[in-house]
Every structure is written in C-alpha cells, then in structure tokens.
Design an enzyme around this catalytic site. Sequence first.
Site, PDB file in Angstrom:
ATOM      1  N   SER A 144       0.851  -1.197   0.000  1.00  0.00           N
ATOM      2  CA  SER A 144       0.000   0.000   0.000  1.00  0.00           C
ATOM      3  C   SER A 144       0.877   1.235   0.000  1.00  0.00           C
ATOM      4  CB  SER A 144      -0.892   0.015   1.250  1.00  0.00           C
ATOM      5  OG  SER A 144      -1.515   1.276   1.422  1.00  0.00           O
ATOM      6  N   TYR A 158      -2.520  -0.845  10.103  1.00  0.00           N
ATOM      7  CA  TYR A 158      -2.592  -1.218   8.685  1.00  0.00           C
ATOM      8  C   TYR A 158      -1.322  -0.789   7.953  1.00  0.00           C
ATOM      9  CZ  TYR A 158      -4.212  -1.387   3.843  1.00  0.00           C
ATOM     10  OH  TYR A 158      -4.324  -1.655   2.495  1.00  0.00           O
TER      11      TYR A 158
END
Length: 254
Positions: A144, A158
Amino acid sequence: MPDKIRKTILITGASSGLGEGMARQFAAKGRNLALCARRTDRLDKLKEELESTYPDCKVSVRALDVNDHARVFEVFKEFKAEFGLLDRIIVNAGMGKGASLGTGYFHANVQTAQTNFVAALAQCEAALEIFREQNDGHLVTISSISALRGMPRAMTVYAATKAGLLSLTEGIRADLIRSGLPIKTSAILPGFIRSEINEKVKNTPFMVDTETGCKALVKAIEKEPVQAYVPGWPWALIGFLMKRLPLKMVMKLG
C-alpha cells in the site's frame, strides 16, 4: 515487458475488492485462475461468471482463511497439483480493521496485524516452496502507499503491516538474487482504489473506481516490476513526496 506469459495465476482474497477485480482482468487476458477466499459462495459465482464469459479460461476455486496457516500450504499445493504449474501467485488477502492504539481496540488491531503480515508471510512461504521446486515463478505482494510512512488512527496498524510486507518482499528478492534463482518478485503499492475495505471512506482525493484501479494493477503486475505505485499518476509523485515531507503533512492522507 517480460517475454514470458504467466498463464496460471493464483490470487488470494479473490472473493471481493481488488482480488475479484484482478481476477476479471486476468480472465479477460485468457489466463487460468486459482482463486481462494473465505467466502466460497462469492467465489463460486465469480467462477461461473468468468467461465461463461471467457470459455477458454479455466477457473478453480477453494475455501481459504489465510490465518489458517497450515491450510495455506495445503491449498497452494492442491492448486499446483491441479494445474501442474503455478506461474504467478498474488498475495492479496488483507483487512483494514483498527483504531488508535490505547483506545480499547486491540482485538481489531491484532487481527489486522495477523492477517496482513503473519498470514502474508505464510502465503509467501507457501508460494516460494512451489517456485523453488519449479525453479520459476512470479511472487506479487499487494502492499500500500501507506507503507511509506506511519499513519494515524485506524491506519496506524494497517500501514505498519504494509510496511512490513514491503520489507519482506525486498528481503525475499535479496535472498533470491543471492541464490541465483530465476524467480521474480514484485511489490505493488496501490494508492486509493475503491473496494470493500474502504467503501465507507468518503471525500478521499485521487480515489479511482475498482475497475479502473484493477486494470492499472494488472497492467503493472504484467510488467513484473520490482516495485510499482498504482495508478502511476499521481501516486509515484505522492510516494516520492511522502518519503520526504514532514510527518504532520503526510498524516493528512490517513
């Protein structure tokens, strides 16, 4: 662009979001697909849709909770036995639960940590066992853009897991280079692509729809880069800036 066409592709977390979208894009290119996820009802529907739309595309599905590590190895080996060869494995399964640390949401934060990193480790291990045996293969990890810096609130854990996955992928590549094995690795860093994991997030800059994002993902993966920001614009530039800007400016993306 690599000369070799990766004909058979395994995708985890393929019942929704980016996994489902990538499966559609690869099927349109005539690839065979090994798809796994927890929700088999959705996988079965996807298999029916893809085989109906693309009759030359073979699709096999299996139930898999990536947090059942032993089952990860079993499912990957079952797909290998069925297809004879797995050309590319995409470590995609993940989640985005969480909250600021110390606010009573350890149960959600640890679940994200286990799914996005420990389970990804299991998938990489299982994939590389197969690739080492084949002496060939392409390992793809879906990281990401948030992996580049620490993020606030629900993004804290995350982002940390995606940073860990990015580092893990580079470490695997370093090991393969040292070993002289012809196995490729690619770490993909998506920007904001609409999916079930972020469907409740509103007013996000540069967000693209699932289909647009997945087309860009597949295009990037097919080039087999060491690392890629997806979509390239504006995320390559944003990634460059994120590594250099003060944290107070970076955290506004979280």
